[in-house]
Write a protein that holds these residues in place. Structure first.
Motif, mmCIF file in Angstrom:
data_model
loop_
_atom_site.group_PDB
_atom_site.id
_atom_site.type_symbol
_atom_site.label_atom_id
_atom_site.label_comp_id
_atom_site.label_asym_id
_atom_site.label_seq_id
_atom_site.Cartn_x
_atom_site.Cartn_y
_atom_site.Cartn_z
ATOM 1 N N LEU A 356 0.829 -1.220 0.000
ATOM 2 C CA LEU A 356 0.000 0.000 0.000
ATOM 3 C C LEU A 356 0.860 1.265 0.000
ATOM 4 O O LEU A 356 0.349 2.360 -0.234
ATOM 5 N N GLY A 357 2.173 1.107 0.291
ATOM 6 C CA GLY A 357 3.079 2.262 0.279
ATOM 7 C C GLY A 357 3.692 2.592 1.627
ATOM 8 O O GLY A 357 4.427 3.565 1.762
ATOM 9 N N ALA A 358 3.392 1.764 2.659
ATOM 10 C CA ALA A 358 3.894 2.058 4.015
ATOM 11 C C ALA A 358 5.367 1.689 4.190
ATOM 12 O O ALA A 358 5.993 2.137 5.139
ATOM 13 N N GLY A 359 5.903 0.854 3.299
ATOM 14 C CA GLY A 359 7.304 0.441 3.412
ATOM 15 C C GLY A 359 8.068 0.754 2.149
ATOM 16 O O GLY A 359 7.564 1.410 1.246
ATOM 17 N N ARG A 360 9.296 0.273 2.091
ATOM 18 C CA ARG A 360 10.128 0.535 0.912
ATOM 19 C C ARG A 360 10.863 -0.728 0.485
ATOM 20 O O ARG A 360 11.170 -1.583 1.313
ATOM 21 N N ALA A 361 11.125 -0.834 -0.832
ATOM 22 C CA ALA A 361 11.872 -1.973 -1.365
ATOM 23 C C ALA A 361 13.362 -1.679 -1.372
ATOM 24 O O ALA A 361 14.185 -2.569 -1.241
ATOM 25 N N ARG A 362 13.730 -0.395 -1.554
ATOM 26 C CA ARG A 362 15.138 0.007 -1.570
ATOM 27 C C ARG A 362 15.316 1.150 -0.586
ATOM 28 O O ARG A 362 14.387 1.918 -0.335
ATOM 29 N N LYS A 363 16.555 1.282 -0.016
ATOM 30 C CA LYS A 363 16.802 2.292 1.016
ATOM 31 C C LYS A 363 16.388 3.698 0.602
ATOM 32 O O LYS A 363 15.948 4.504 1.405
ATOM 33 N N GLU A 364 16.554 4.000 -0.717
ATOM 34 C CA GLU A 364 16.299 5.378 -1.172
ATOM 35 C C GLU A 364 14.821 5.657 -1.472
ATOM 36 O O GLU A 364 14.443 6.795 -1.732
ATOM 37 N N ASP A 365 13.964 4.625 -1.436
ATOM 38 C CA ASP A 365 12.538 4.834 -1.744
ATOM 39 C C ASP A 365 11.860 5.667 -0.650
ATOM 40 O O ASP A 365 12.166 5.493 0.533
#
Length: 432
Positions: A356-365
């Motif tokens: 949904l957008g609460a986390g990130r796949a890469r550190k810079e996201d």
């Protein structure tokens, strides 16, 4: 003329590959040479895989931890007028405990230096949650950090690159080589940073279950025992609680909604499981700091913990009264029948919140602070057909389909009397 290195990386890799033991000087050299760039990533990858497959002796794990600390600076709190104590959680779904815990402990006149990180994957980072508060900033200078510890007591901020820099380099390597789950590497990673941080005492929240980093309770106890030994050997008084992350913690999964839930706890309310774990960890931290009889519940009930929270947020530029962000779109999932909610598996809910957008796949996201999931029932609750079970929130409605895909089979309603799959008690044990 290039200096002659005392060891050869290939020899050390072969020793570990064949199940041998590395000496203290060998480990010290290896960590230092890797941090300097003399030992290549390919060689360290081979070493981490050898450690993953063959393990390490207790002395080797201790040497690895101390060698990682030696690559950077250490903080010194001896100039503070207060005792210091800290908490580290191995992370999970809806784990917002640091937010109410740090100000609660600080309200007893104890300093809590919480150097935190950002989330990667399905576990949200404490800094991401706090950054949903308008104006709040994660970066503090050393002077600001020390002043806030003295005046407010609680600080949650970004860890500088100066603490155990070998760990940052090694962590990134483990992430891409399938060696994250090795207990010697996890324990030395966590404890090198925590010991370098200089706190006098430390309470570990080591989780098991579906949403935990270490799902197996036996392995999670082993990790706790290794970390407690490392802390105590290094002079940091350390205990661990073994806690259940089979079901999401609390009713909020995300960033802004987890801040909202934390404020409810500080106001004397909030979900029972979040309150239970916050109180248990606070008791452990305060006992280590010399206050074994602290009345933790009264500090939540009478507003002292809330005053401490407001001071902590304000000191870092945040507005404790500002409205938190809300998502543009929501979707409610309802019960398809009457019965008992018998299953609510943490990991799929974590993955859904991430999608949904609460986390990130890469550190810079970037993360979307308003994205997440609000639960309206927990395992064991009676539900009626058509009753809301949970609400998904996102800024882009196209995210809902993939989030719901992750939740397929993650929850179930059964008839009265059906066993409830909740993973057992919230606090499963203690290691000291």
């Amino acid at each position: 003329m290039a200096s002659i290195e005392p060891f050869d990386a290939v020899d050390l890799i072969k020793t570990k590959r064949d199940g041998g033991t590395l000496s203290t000087p060998q480990i010290s050299w290896l960590v230092d040479a890797y941090t300097r760039g003399y030992v290549a990533d390919e060689q360290m990858s081979a070493m981490t895989m050898a450690i993953f497959l063959n393990g390490m002796q207790p002395q080797e794990i201790k040497d690895l931890t101390l060698a990682m600390i030696a690559t950077g600076e250490t903080l010194d709190f001896s100039g503070l007028s207060k005792a210091t104590t800290d908490k580290h959680s191995t992370g999970g779904v809806g784990d917002k405990i640091t937010l109410p815990l740090a100000p609660l402990v600080a309200s007893f006149g104890v300093a809590v230096p919480q150097l935190s990180g950002r989330g990667l994957g399905h576990t949200g980072g404490t800094l991401d949650k706090l950054e949903s508060i308008p104006g709040w900033r994660a970066k503090l200078s050393n002077d600001e950090f020390m002043r806030q510890l003295e005046e407010v007591g609680a600080v949650v901020c970004a860890a500088g690159a100066g603490l155990a820099p070998a760990d940052g380099k090694l962590y990134a390597l483990r992430d891409i080589t399938g060696t994250v789950e090795a207990i010697p590497l996890i324990a030395s990673s966590i404890m090198s940073k925590k010991i370098a941080e200089g706190t006098a005492s430390l309470v570990l929240d080591v989780k098991h279950g579906s949403g935990a980093f270490m799902q197996d309770p036996v392995r999670s106890r082993e990790l706790a025992e290794v970390m407690v030994r490392l802390g105590n050997d290094a002079g940091t008084r350390t205990v661990a609680l073994l806690t259940n992350m089979h079901v999401p913690l609390g009713l909020a999964i995300g960033n802004a909604n987890e801040v909202r839930e934390s404020v409810e706890v500080l106001a004397g309310g909030g979900p029972a499981d979040v309150v239970e774990l916050t109180v248990a960890l606070a008791r452990e931290m305060l006992a280590l700091a010399g206050l074994p009889d602290a009345d933790v519940e009264s500090a939540l009930a009478d507003g002292r913990a809330m005053d401490s929270w407001r001071a902590m947020i304000s000191a870092q530029g945040g507005d404790p009264d500002a409205a938190l962000p809300t998502a543009r779109e929501t979707q409610v999932v309802t019960a398809d029948r009457d019965g008992i909610l018998v299953k609510q598996e943490a990991l799929p809910f974590g993955i859904a919140a991430w999608r949904l957008g609460a986390g990130r796949a890469r550190k810079e996201d970037p993360v979307q602070h308003a994205a997440g999931i609000d639960l309206h029932a927990k395992p064991g609750d009676t539900v009626r057909a058509g009753q809301p079970l949970f609400t998904l929130s996102a800024d882009e409605p196209e995210r809902f389909a993939r989030a719901l895909e992750a939740l397929d089979g993650a929850w179930a309603i059964g008839d009265p009397g059906t066993p409830v799959d909740d993973g057992g008690p919230l606090i499963a044990g203690r290691v000291e």
